[in-house]
Design a protein around this motif. Structure first.
Motif, PDB file in Angstrom:
ATOM      1  N   LEU A 212      73.567  64.527  41.072  1.00  0.00           N
ATOM      2  CA  LEU A 212      74.370  64.034  39.953  1.00  0.00           C
ATOM      3  C   LEU A 212      75.822  63.872  40.373  1.00  0.00           C
ATOM      4  CD1 LEU A 212      74.277  63.278  36.965  1.00  0.00           C
ATOM      5  CD2 LEU A 212      74.630  65.697  36.410  1.00  0.00           C
ATOM      6  N   VAL A 213      76.346  64.851  41.078  1.00  0.00           N
ATOM      7  CA  VAL A 213      77.729  64.755  41.562  1.00  0.00           C
ATOM      8  C   VAL A 213      77.871  63.598  42.526  1.00  0.00           C
ATOM      9  CG1 VAL A 213      79.493  65.927  42.949  1.00  0.00           C
ATOM     10  CG2 VAL A 213      78.235  67.199  41.210  1.00  0.00           C
ATOM     11  N   SER A 214      76.856  63.412  43.383  1.00  0.00           N
ATOM     12  CA  SER A 214      76.911  62.311  44.359  1.00  0.00           C
ATOM     13  C   SER A 214      76.921  60.952  43.666  1.00  0.00           C
ATOM     14  CB  SER A 214      75.710  62.424  45.311  1.00  0.00           C
ATOM     15  OG  SER A 214      75.691  61.350  46.225  1.00  0.00           O
ATOM     16  N   VAL A 215      76.089  60.796  42.647  1.00  0.00           N
ATOM     17  CA  VAL A 215      76.036  59.528  41.914  1.00  0.00           C
ATOM     18  C   VAL A 215      77.372  59.245  41.235  1.00  0.00           C
ATOM     19  CG1 VAL A 215      75.010  58.387  39.907  1.00  0.00           C
ATOM     20  CG2 VAL A 215      73.544  59.535  41.575  1.00  0.00           C
ATOM     21  N   ILE A 216      77.920  60.268  40.597  1.00  0.00           N
ATOM     22  CA  ILE A 216      79.204  60.083  39.895  1.00  0.00           C
ATOM     23  C   ILE A 216      80.312  59.802  40.883  1.00  0.00           C
ATOM     24  CG2 ILE A 216      80.935  61.276  38.489  1.00  0.00           C
ATOM     25  CD1 ILE A 216      78.589  62.702  37.085  1.00  0.00           C
ATOM     26  N   ASP A 217      80.311  60.498  42.009  1.00  0.00           N
ATOM     27  CA  ASP A 217      81.344  60.262  43.023  1.00  0.00           C
ATOM     28  C   ASP A 217      81.240  58.841  43.569  1.00  0.00           C
ATOM     29  OD1 ASP A 217      83.495  61.027  44.805  1.00  0.00           O
ATOM     30  OD2 ASP A 217      81.980  61.068  46.408  1.00  0.00           O
ATOM     31  N   GLY A 218      80.016  58.348  43.694  1.00  0.00           N
ATOM     32  CA  GLY A 218      79.855  56.967  44.153  1.00  0.00           C
ATOM     33  C   GLY A 218      80.505  55.984  43.195  1.00  0.00           C
ATOM     34  N   ARG A 219      80.428  56.255  41.917  1.00  0.00           N
ATOM     35  CA  ARG A 219      81.059  55.375  40.932  1.00  0.00           C
ATOM     36  C   ARG A 219      82.580  55.564  40.922  1.00  0.00           C
ATOM     37  NH1 ARG A 219      77.125  54.886  35.605  1.00  0.00           N
ATOM     38  NH2 ARG A 219      75.189  54.440  36.757  1.00  0.00           N
ATOM     39  N   LEU A 220      83.022  56.765  41.245  1.00  0.00           N
ATOM     40  CA  LEU A 220      84.466  57.027  41.295  1.00  0.00           C
ATOM     41  C   LEU A 220      85.134  56.345  42.486  1.00  0.00           C
ATOM     42  CD1 LEU A 220      84.564  60.827  40.345  1.00  0.00           C
ATOM     43  CD2 LEU A 220      85.324  58.897  38.944  1.00  0.00           C
ATOM     44  N   ALA A 221      84.320  55.870  43.440  1.00  0.00           N
ATOM     45  CA  ALA A 221      84.897  55.177  44.599  1.00  0.00           C
ATOM     46  C   ALA A 221      85.685  53.939  44.162  1.00  0.00           C
ATOM     47  CB  ALA A 221      83.788  54.789  45.566  1.00  0.00           C
ATOM     48  N   ALA A 222      85.392  53.431  42.969  1.00  0.00           N
ATOM     49  CA  ALA A 222      86.144  52.264  42.453  1.00  0.00           C
ATOM     50  C   ALA A 222      87.614  52.581  42.237  1.00  0.00           C
ATOM     51  CB  ALA A 222      85.518  51.797  41.149  1.00  0.00           C
ATOM     52  N   CYS A 223      87.963  53.858  42.293  1.00  0.00           N
ATOM     53  CA  CYS A 223      89.365  54.276  42.130  1.00  0.00           C
ATOM     54  C   CYS A 223      90.281  53.610  43.155  1.00  0.00           C
ATOM     55  CB  CYS A 223      89.438  55.796  42.257  1.00  0.00           C
ATOM     56  SG  CYS A 223      91.095  56.484  42.276  1.00  0.00           S
ATOM     57  N   LYS A 224      89.729  53.336  44.343  1.00  0.00           N
ATOM     58  CA  LYS A 224      90.568  52.754  45.397  1.00  0.00           C
ATOM     59  C   LYS A 224      91.056  51.346  45.039  1.00  0.00           C
ATOM     60  CE  LYS A 224      86.638  50.932  48.024  1.00  0.00           C
ATOM     61  NZ  LYS A 224      85.882  51.013  49.301  1.00  0.00           N
ATOM     62  N   GLY A 225      90.396  50.726  44.081  1.00  0.00           N
ATOM     63  CA  GLY A 225      90.825  49.390  43.678  1.00  0.00           C
ATOM     64  C   GLY A 225      92.111  49.382  42.866  1.00  0.00           C
ATOM     65  N   VAL A 226      92.577  50.556  42.445  1.00  0.00           N
ATOM     66  CA  VAL A 226      93.809  50.624  41.640  1.00  0.00           C
ATOM     67  C   VAL A 226      95.005  50.114  42.433  1.00  0.00           C
ATOM     68  CG1 VAL A 226      95.442  52.204  40.529  1.00  0.00           C
ATOM     69  CG2 VAL A 226      92.969  52.486  40.174  1.00  0.00           C
ATOM     70  N   ALA A 227      95.070  50.472  43.707  1.00  0.00           N
ATOM     71  CA  ALA A 227      96.223  50.037  44.525  1.00  0.00           C
ATOM     72  C   ALA A 227      96.269  48.517  44.639  1.00  0.00           C
ATOM     73  CB  ALA A 227      96.138  50.681  45.903  1.00  0.00           C
ATOM     74  N   ALA A 228      95.126  47.918  44.921  1.00  0.00           N
ATOM     75  CA  ALA A 228      95.094  46.454  45.076  1.00  0.00           C
ATOM     76  C   ALA A 228      95.435  45.744  43.774  1.00  0.00           C
ATOM     77  CB  ALA A 228      93.707  46.038  45.558  1.00  0.00           C
TER      78      ALA A 228
END
Length: 409
Positions: A268-284
């Motif tokens: 469950l943590v892995s799945v959620i962390d995978g979705r949190l990877a979209a955080c890197k798009g904030v800079a762009a």
């Protein structure tokens, strides 16, 4: 069949004992052959009338009457059980008559009848170990079939184990063998369920396996010992040994529940962390794009938090105490977002430094503040959704504050 048995038994009893003719002389003769001290209740001149006068004659009729030879045919487990159960029922009825309402006297009569030589002769003629093997083969097949099925296995496995003390299978004469069979089936079921759990993939699959293992283990623990105690005159020591054997048989299931709890949480943590990877798009989103300052969390936040709420809404009631600790899972996810947000802030700072070396500093500091503001909104919103205090995210909150409070220019 049962009717024939009762007719023969009644005829044998009526012809000799209950007809009363010739009883005194018969008693004297039997007394010389079977005299015992002290005489059991209901005896005459030391002769146990219940066993020697009635039961011996009934057994002789069963063993010697050609028309009843089919009673000893063990080609079919159901037919064999009906024959043996009919005899047991008749014997229990005799004990009840002998007891005359006195429970201690009835218990004593029952033990005398069970321990009689003719009872052993009947059991030998039936070859009850073969009957047990017939039942075992059927129940092993049921257990293996349940484990091979794609459906929920626990109900079918429970049904197979509980057949060991069911009225249409259990026989007191081989009660020990049925107890051993129940433990064997429980262990086979537990081992099979644990193997299924080890092959499971995904938090929902782990939760399903945990429910199966937990349901099977709890039900068999609750019913196995009590099921046999209701049918057998178990001593406290024997009852304790049976319960200990049950615990050992179900150990694989108990371990699987703990492993499923851990694996479900990790996935469950892995799945959620995978979705949190979209955080890197904030800079762009804000670097050199002219986007206005943020006013609401990014869309990835709700998407990332969704699996957590769905999992606990689906499985919380079913898993009960076996569910992963929600607070721990939530905090682990929040820490993952904190780490990702810090990486974005670090990337923004490095980008600003590189561009400064190239002499291009237009709006970069302002862009960094927009990025920090967006990350603050995101982290706060995610923490609120998963139930974690934002104040616990001290590393990222300090980093965000440092960027937001930096002087312009």
């Amino acid at each position: 069949d049962v009717a024939s048995f009762v007719q023969v038994a009644a005829r044998g009893v009526d012809d000799d004992v209950l007809g009363l003719r010739g009883v005194p002389g018969a008693v004297e003769r039997e007394a010389r052959k079977h005299k015992r001290k002290p005489p059991p209740p209901g005896s005459l001149l030391g002769v146990d009338l219940l066993c020697e006068g009635v039961w011996r004659r009934v057994c002789a009729a069963l063993l010697e009457t050609p028309e009843l030879s089919g009673l000893f045919d063990l080609g079919d487990a159901d037919a064999a059980h009906r024959a043996v159960a009919a005899t047991d029922s008749f014997r229990e009825g005799l004990a009840a008559i002998a007891g005359r309402g006195d429970r201690d006297a009835e218990r004593h009569a029952r033990r005398r009848l069970r321990g009689h030589a003719k009872t052993a002769e009947l059991e030998q003629r039936w070859n009850l170990p073969v009957y047990v093997e017939l039942v075992r083969a059927d129940l092993i097949q049921a257990v293996d079939g349940a484990l091979a099925s794609e459906e929920d296995a626990a109900p079918a496995l429970i049904g197979a184990v509980e057949r060991c003390w069911a009225g249409d299978r259990f026989l007191p004469a081989v009660g020990d063998a049925f107890g051993a069979l129940a433990l064997e089936l429980a262990q086979r079921g537990a081992t099979g369920l644990a193997a299924r759990a080890a092959r499971a993939e995904g938090h929902d699959a782990h939760a399903r396996c945990s429910v199966d293992c937990g349901t099977f283990s709890a039900r068999i623990r609750a019913t196995l010992a009590s099921g046999f105690e209701a049918l057998l005159d178990l001593s406290l020591e024997d009852a304790a040994l049976l319960a200990a054997g049950c615990d050992e048989a179900l150990n694989a299931c108990d371990q699987a529940v703990e492993e499923c709890r851990r694996d479900a949480a990790d996935d469950l943590v892995s799945v959620i962390d995978g979705r949190l990877a979209a955080c890197k798009g904030v800079a762009a989103r804000y670097h050199l794009t002219g986007q206005k300052a943020p006013s609401e969390p990014s869309s990835y936040v709700a998407h990332a938090a969704e699996p957590l709420s769905q999992f606990y809404e689906t499985w919380s009631a079913l898993l009960g105490d076996a569910q992963p600790d929600r607070a721990q899972v939530s905090e682990r996810c929040a820490v993952h977002l904190e780490t990702r947000a810090l990486a974005v802030l670090d990337h923004a700072a490095q980008f600003e430094t590189v561009m400064a070396k190239r002499g291009n500093t237009a709006s970069l500091a302002e862009d960094s503040r927009k990025i920090a503001a967006q990350l603050e909104l995101d982290v706060r919103a995610f923490c609120d959704m998963v139930g974690v205090e934002y104040s616990r995210m001290d590393r990222v909150s300090r980093a965000i504050e440092a960027v937001l409070s930096a002087p312009a220019g």
